[in-house]
Design a protein around this motif. Structure first.
Motif, short mmCIF file in Angstrom:
data_model
loop_
_atom_site.label_atom_id
_atom_site.label_comp_id
_atom_site.label_asym_id
_atom_site.label_seq_id
_atom_site.Cartn_x
_atom_site.Cartn_y
_atom_site.Cartn_z
N UNK A 92 0.81 -1.22 0.00
CA UNK A 92 0.00 0.00 0.00
C UNK A 92 0.84 1.26 0.00
N UNK A 93 2.02 1.20 0.60
CA UNK A 93 2.92 2.36 0.59
C UNK A 93 3.47 2.62 -0.82
N UNK A 94 3.56 1.57 -1.64
CA UNK A 94 4.11 1.71 -2.99
C UNK A 94 3.02 1.83 -4.05
N UNK A 95 1.98 1.01 -3.92
CA UNK A 95 0.95 0.90 -4.96
C UNK A 95 -0.41 0.68 -4.29
N UNK A 96 -1.17 1.71 -4.13
CA UNK A 96 -2.47 1.60 -3.47
C UNK A 96 -3.40 0.64 -4.21
N UNK A 97 -3.42 0.73 -5.52
CA UNK A 97 -4.30 -0.13 -6.31
C UNK A 97 -3.94 -1.60 -6.18
N UNK A 98 -2.64 -1.90 -6.21
CA UNK A 98 -2.21 -3.30 -6.05
C UNK A 98 -2.53 -3.81 -4.65
N UNK A 99 -2.42 -2.94 -3.67
CA UNK A 99 -2.75 -3.34 -2.29
C UNK A 99 -4.24 -3.67 -2.18
N UNK A 100 -5.06 -2.85 -2.81
CA UNK A 100 -6.50 -3.13 -2.80
C UNK A 100 -6.80 -4.44 -3.52
N UNK A 101 -6.12 -4.69 -4.63
CA UNK A 101 -6.29 -5.95 -5.36
C UNK A 101 -5.85 -7.13 -4.50
N UNK A 102 -4.72 -7.00 -3.82
CA UNK A 102 -4.21 -8.06 -2.94
C UNK A 102 -5.21 -8.38 -1.84
N UNK A 103 -5.75 -7.35 -1.23
CA UNK A 103 -6.75 -7.55 -0.17
C UNK A 103 -7.99 -8.24 -0.73
N UNK A 104 -8.48 -7.75 -1.87
CA UNK A 104 -9.68 -8.34 -2.48
C UNK A 104 -9.45 -9.79 -2.89
N UNK A 105 -8.30 -10.07 -3.50
CA UNK A 105 -7.99 -11.44 -3.89
C UNK A 105 -7.82 -12.34 -2.68
N UNK A 106 -7.14 -11.85 -1.66
CA UNK A 106 -6.92 -12.65 -0.45
C UNK A 106 -8.25 -13.03 0.20
#
Length: 126
Positions: A92-106
């Motif tokens: 999330x500190x580097x890529x907010x969108x990827x962090x949101x995707x990671x959370x959603x996928x997890x």
């Protein structure tokens, strides 16, 4: 109620094997994870672990030793919430969108895998 020694040893051995399996999956997926800048190893082990635990919960009767060594031990050692949390914050500190995707996928894949494991567990043993 005291836990029999053989049960405690089964959980410990299952946990040790689960930790080694998680390490192996991580080593195998690190190159892909680095290229994608995405915590793929943790996602994979958590989804697989959710499926396994869901399956075991529904396919084994309460008190079955398999729930101890495979469920608590192996699945507990294999999966990792702490890594998910730390990786989510760091991503999330580097890529907010990827962090949101990671959370959603997890959450989505983990819940789906647990549900599928429980459905299959009901059909095979529950």
């Amino acid at each position: 109620m005291a836990l029999p020694l053989y049960s405690a040893l089964g959980v410990a051995l299952g946990g040790a094997v689960g930790c080694l399996a998680r390490w192996g999956v991580s080593r195998w997926l690190v190159p892909v994870s680095a290229r994608l800048d995405f915590p793929l190893p943790t996602l994979v082990v958590n989804v697989l672990g959710a499926f396994l635990l869901g399956y075991l919960i529904k396919s084994r009767p309460l008190g079955d030793p398999t729930l101890g060594w495979a469920g608590v031990g192996f699945a507990g050692g294999f999966t990792t919430f702490s890594a998910l949390a730390v990786e989510l914050v760091a991503l999330g500190e580097r890529h907010t969108g990827r962090a949101a995707l990671y959370l959603a996928l997890s959450l989505g894949l983990g819940l789906g895998a647990a549900w599928l494991g429980m459905v299959l567990g009901n059909r095979t043993g529950g």
